[in-house]
Motif scaffolding. Structure first.
Motif, PDB file in Angstrom:
ATOM      1  N   ALA A  70       0.834  -1.208   0.000  1.00  0.00           N
ATOM      2  CA  ALA A  70       0.000   0.000   0.000  1.00  0.00           C
ATOM      3  C   ALA A  70       0.866   1.254   0.000  1.00  0.00           C
ATOM      4  O   ALA A  70       0.579   2.228  -0.705  1.00  0.00           O
ATOM      5  CB  ALA A  70      -0.924  -0.005   1.218  1.00  0.00           C
ATOM      6  N   ASN A  74       1.195   4.250  -2.950  1.00  0.00           N
ATOM      7  CA  ASN A  74       1.168   5.677  -2.617  1.00  0.00           C
ATOM      8  C   ASN A  74       2.378   6.390  -3.194  1.00  0.00           C
ATOM      9  O   ASN A  74       2.267   7.443  -3.850  1.00  0.00           O
ATOM     10  CB  ASN A  74       1.111   5.824  -1.098  1.00  0.00           C
ATOM     11  CG  ASN A  74       1.212   7.262  -0.633  1.00  0.00           C
ATOM     12  OD1 ASN A  74       2.271   7.868  -0.696  1.00  0.00           O
ATOM     13  ND2 ASN A  74       0.109   7.803  -0.154  1.00  0.00           N
ATOM     14  N   GLY A 108      -8.992  10.996   1.576  1.00  0.00           N
ATOM     15  CA  GLY A 108      -8.347   9.701   1.742  1.00  0.00           C
ATOM     16  C   GLY A 108      -7.950   9.432   3.182  1.00  0.00           C
ATOM     17  O   GLY A 108      -8.130   8.319   3.690  1.00  0.00           O
ATOM     18  N   THR A 112      -9.746   6.470   5.700  1.00  0.00           N
ATOM     19  CA  THR A 112      -8.880   5.411   6.210  1.00  0.00           C
ATOM     20  C   THR A 112      -9.325   4.935   7.588  1.00  0.00           C
ATOM     21  O   THR A 112      -9.142   3.774   7.957  1.00  0.00           O
ATOM     22  CB  THR A 112      -7.420   5.910   6.278  1.00  0.00           C
ATOM     23  OG1 THR A 112      -7.009   6.328   4.982  1.00  0.00           O
ATOM     24  CG2 THR A 112      -6.480   4.814   6.744  1.00  0.00           C
ATOM     25  N   MET A 115     -11.606   1.760   7.429  1.00  0.00           N
ATOM     26  CA  MET A 115     -11.225   0.583   6.640  1.00  0.00           C
ATOM     27  C   MET A 115     -11.168  -0.665   7.514  1.00  0.00           C
ATOM     28  O   MET A 115     -10.884  -0.605   8.717  1.00  0.00           O
ATOM     29  CB  MET A 115      -9.884   0.823   5.950  1.00  0.00           C
ATOM     30  CG  MET A 115      -8.704   0.922   6.880  1.00  0.00           C
ATOM     31  SD  MET A 115      -7.193   1.281   5.980  1.00  0.00           S
ATOM     32  CE  MET A 115      -6.024   1.344   7.355  1.00  0.00           C
ATOM     33  N   TRP A 119      -7.403  -4.300   0.902  1.00  0.00           N
ATOM     34  CA  TRP A 119      -7.605  -3.604  -0.365  1.00  0.00           C
ATOM     35  C   TRP A 119      -8.076  -2.166  -0.133  1.00  0.00           C
ATOM     36  O   TRP A 119      -7.811  -1.284  -0.950  1.00  0.00           O
ATOM     37  CB  TRP A 119      -8.603  -4.349  -1.245  1.00  0.00           C
ATOM     38  CG  TRP A 119     -10.011  -4.384  -0.728  1.00  0.00           C
ATOM     39  CD1 TRP A 119     -10.569  -5.351   0.030  1.00  0.00           C
ATOM     40  CD2 TRP A 119     -11.033  -3.389  -0.943  1.00  0.00           C
ATOM     41  NE1 TRP A 119     -11.897  -5.046   0.319  1.00  0.00           N
ATOM     42  CE2 TRP A 119     -12.204  -3.850  -0.266  1.00  0.00           C
ATOM     43  CE3 TRP A 119     -11.080  -2.184  -1.614  1.00  0.00           C
ATOM     44  CZ2 TRP A 119     -13.389  -3.132  -0.264  1.00  0.00           C
ATOM     45  CZ3 TRP A 119     -12.265  -1.459  -1.624  1.00  0.00           C
ATOM     46  CH2 TRP A 119     -13.399  -1.927  -0.949  1.00  0.00           C
ATOM     47  N   GLN A 120      -8.764  -1.925   0.980  1.00  0.00           N
ATOM     48  CA  GLN A 120      -9.177  -0.562   1.297  1.00  0.00           C
ATOM     49  C   GLN A 120      -7.971   0.310   1.663  1.00  0.00           C
ATOM     50  O   GLN A 120      -7.937   1.489   1.335  1.00  0.00           O
ATOM     51  CB  GLN A 120     -10.188  -0.595   2.443  1.00  0.00           C
ATOM     52  CG  GLN A 120     -11.484  -1.287   2.082  1.00  0.00           C
ATOM     53  CD  GLN A 120     -12.360  -1.568   3.285  1.00  0.00           C
ATOM     54  OE1 GLN A 120     -11.958  -1.371   4.425  1.00  0.00           O
ATOM     55  NE2 GLN A 120     -13.582  -2.046   3.038  1.00  0.00           N
ATOM     56  N   VAL A 122      -5.030  -0.068   0.359  1.00  0.00           N
ATOM     57  CA  VAL A 122      -4.396   0.237  -0.928  1.00  0.00           C
ATOM     58  C   VAL A 122      -5.166   1.335  -1.656  1.00  0.00           C
ATOM     59  O   VAL A 122      -4.574   2.267  -2.220  1.00  0.00           O
ATOM     60  CB  VAL A 122      -4.315  -1.036  -1.797  1.00  0.00           C
ATOM     61  CG1 VAL A 122      -3.784  -0.701  -3.183  1.00  0.00           C
ATOM     62  CG2 VAL A 122      -3.429  -2.082  -1.122  1.00  0.00           C
ATOM     63  N   LEU A 123      -6.505   1.257  -1.639  1.00  0.00           N
ATOM     64  CA  LEU A 123      -7.326   2.240  -2.348  1.00  0.00           C
ATOM     65  C   LEU A 123      -7.225   3.624  -1.710  1.00  0.00           C
ATOM     66  O   LEU A 123      -7.007   4.614  -2.417  1.00  0.00           O
ATOM     67  CB  LEU A 123      -8.782   1.777  -2.377  1.00  0.00           C
ATOM     68  CG  LEU A 123      -9.792   2.755  -2.981  1.00  0.00           C
ATOM     69  CD1 LEU A 123      -9.479   3.014  -4.445  1.00  0.00           C
ATOM     70  CD2 LEU A 123     -11.212   2.250  -2.809  1.00  0.00           C
ATOM     71  N   LEU A 124      -7.376   3.694  -0.385  1.00  0.00           N
ATOM     72  CA  LEU A 124      -7.445   4.994   0.286  1.00  0.00           C
ATOM     73  C   LEU A 124      -6.060   5.581   0.512  1.00  0.00           C
ATOM     74  O   LEU A 124      -5.778   6.712   0.112  1.00  0.00           O
ATOM     75  CB  LEU A 124      -8.181   4.847   1.621  1.00  0.00           C
ATOM     76  CG  LEU A 124      -9.630   4.356   1.524  1.00  0.00           C
ATOM     77  CD1 LEU A 124     -10.202   4.133   2.912  1.00  0.00           C
ATOM     78  CD2 LEU A 124     -10.479   5.347   0.741  1.00  0.00           C
ATOM     79  N   VAL A 127      -4.010   4.904  -3.340  1.00  0.00           N
ATOM     80  CA  VAL A 127      -4.465   5.592  -4.550  1.00  0.00           C
ATOM     81  C   VAL A 127      -4.857   7.048  -4.273  1.00  0.00           C
ATOM     82  O   VAL A 127      -4.290   7.975  -4.856  1.00  0.00           O
ATOM     83  CB  VAL A 127      -5.639   4.829  -5.192  1.00  0.00           C
ATOM     84  CG1 VAL A 127      -6.156   5.577  -6.414  1.00  0.00           C
ATOM     85  CG2 VAL A 127      -5.191   3.428  -5.590  1.00  0.00           C
ATOM     86  N   LEU A 128      -5.827   7.264  -3.378  1.00  0.00           N
ATOM     87  CA  LEU A 128      -6.325   8.626  -3.178  1.00  0.00           C
ATOM     88  C   LEU A 128      -5.241   9.568  -2.654  1.00  0.00           C
ATOM     89  O   LEU A 128      -5.010  10.638  -3.218  1.00  0.00           O
ATOM     90  CB  LEU A 128      -7.511   8.611  -2.211  1.00  0.00           C
ATOM     91  CG  LEU A 128      -8.880   8.248  -2.777  1.00  0.00           C
ATOM     92  CD1 LEU A 128      -9.951   8.389  -1.705  1.00  0.00           C
ATOM     93  CD2 LEU A 128      -9.217   9.104  -3.980  1.00  0.00           C
TER      94      LEU A 128
END
Length: 441
Positions: A70, A74, A108, A112, A115, A119-120, A122-124, A127-128
């Motif tokens: 994660a 980022n 983001g 967080t 979560m 995978w959350q 990694v997404l928050l 990615v965000l």
């Protein structure tokens, strides 16, 4: 008693000088100040990864490799977003892009807190926050410096680069204390609020170009009209990459900066606290040492900007990377359960060299790539973050596999030696130097 007659005033006598008017500082300095504060606000969330590895591992039982992945997402997006953000700033303006980016970071960070799955994270977190922070990466500093300053570019670049370290200095001890005493969630909320607090400051005080307020750039002798918006931001970013990729200096700069990212953001910022914790050092103490790196990073980066205006920038880069590699080789011998003088010496030494590489790297991009230098530097920064992402991920895997970070410290020291050699072979462009300040041999 006789009186001496008064001498008549002669027509040729000059009139007395009027009281001199105090000149106001150039608006460029206030724009630089707002930029500095903005980067500090964005740096808050970047201070969290090294503090959350152990808490997330303990609460969710995620492996350090999963958490490191994660972090690597980022860091990679932080770099890959930078060149497109520089082009978007040319299209929509600095103020709009930065304000939106801060709100994305805050979103983001806030989400967080809720979560429950990897995978959350990694997404928050990946990615965000990666996209938001990448929009305010060092390409942001390069864009502001290139537009608002015709002189003192190296110095201002050093000051703006030091803003990231200042954010680390402000947030790390506070966040470490919050995580240690209250949990990691209040720390994430603190970062979200800090990012939001900067948005009004950006919207009210930041301006896109000196022409917006009727000024020439600082140090310029002539007024420069504001260029029209550059449409096709993505196309322009890719075109700048394709053009730069046909030149040797780009690959050397990208390679050295990838190693820079691997040995700073990817390694020390992400894994120093858990590595020190492995040796029995309390988390707040380890985080405080990392924050002290930020203190000396400010001095080292500003000094590097001053050196960049005066000395051969290729030799500066080689010295920076060589000294960094030497210090990393000694670090495994210094880690212990207490803070002792040799460790403090490492922190001071490493802090002075933390991002001292940035001002000369930006200067080399400006020398070779002219008007596209901010976008090209964005791609060089992307390489920096890809290197950081790889080490953040591989460092976590190494810790899971070997039970120690020592192999990663030694490998990173060797990589710095390679970067020093690469810096020395970057050729100097002698014709049409973009910033008008050729390096002193």
């Amino acid at each position: 008693m006789t009186q001496t007659p008064a001498l008549p005033l002669r027509a040729a006598d000059p009139a007395p000088d009027p009281v001199p008017r105090r000149r106001r500082p150039h608006r460029a300095w206030s724009v630089a100040a707002v930029t500095f504060l903005t980067i500090i606000g964005a740096a808050g969330f970047a201070s969290l990864p090294g503090l959350l590895i152990d808490p997330l591992h303990a609460e969710f039982h995620w492996s350090r490799g999963t958490i490191g992945f994660a972090v690597s997402v980022n860091l990679a997006l932080y770099g890959l977003t930078a060149p497109f953000a520089a082009a978007l700033m040319d299209r929509f303006g600095i103020r709009r892009v930065v304000a939106v980016a801060l709100m994305v970071i805050a979103t983001g960070a806030w989400l967080t807190v809720f979560m429950t799955a990897g995978w959350q994270l990694v997404l928050l977190w990946g990615v965000l926050v990666g996209l938001g922070s990448g929009s305010m990466a060092l390409a942001f500093a390069a864009t502001v410096t290139g537009r608002w300053f015709a002189e003192r570019r190296g110095l201002v670049t050093g000051i703006l680069t030091a803003a990231g370290a200042s954010g680390q200095l402000v947030f790390l001890p506070l966040l470490a204390w919050i995580v240690d005493r209250h949990d990691w969630r209040p720390a994430a909320v603190t970062v979200a609020l800090a990012a939001l607090a900067v948005v009004p400051l950006v919207w009210l005080l930041l301006r896109d170009h000196p022409a917006d307020v009727g000024l020439a750039p600082y140090g310029a002798t002539e007024f420069m009209p504001k260029p029209p918006p550059q449409r096709g931001a993505a196309r322009r970013a890719v075109r700048a990459l394709v053009s730069a990729a046909c030149t040797g200096p780009f690959w050397l700069l990208a390679g050295t900066f990838a190693i820079c990212g691997a040995t700073t953001n990817g390694l020390v910022k992400t894994h120093f606290v858990p590595a020190a914790h492995d040796h029995g050092m309390p988390m707040p103490a380890a985080a405080s040492l990392l924050a002290v790196i930020g203190i000396f990073d400010i001095a080292g980066t500003i000094a590097s900007g001053w050196f960049t205006d005066r000395f051969n920038i290729r030799r500066l880069l080689a010295v920076y990377y060589g000294l960094r590699g030497l210090s990393l080789m000694f670090l495994p011998l210094l880690l212990s359960d207490t803070v002792h003088p040799p460790m403090v010496f490492f922190i001071v030494f490493y802090g002075l060299d933390w991002v001292a590489t940035v001002p000369p790297t930006i200067a080399l991009c400006r020398e070779h790539y002219g008007e596209d230098s901010a976008i090209v530097f964005g791609w060089v920064l992307a390489a920096h973050q890809v290197g950081a992402a790889l080490i953040a991920f591989l460092g976590g895997l190494a810790r899971d596999a070997f039970g120690t970070y020592n192999p990663v410290w030694y490998a990173s020291g060797a990589l710095c030696a390679v970067a020093a050699l690469m810096a020395l072979v970057i050729r100097q462009r002698r014709e049409g130097v973009a910033d008008g300040q050729p390096a002193i041999a």
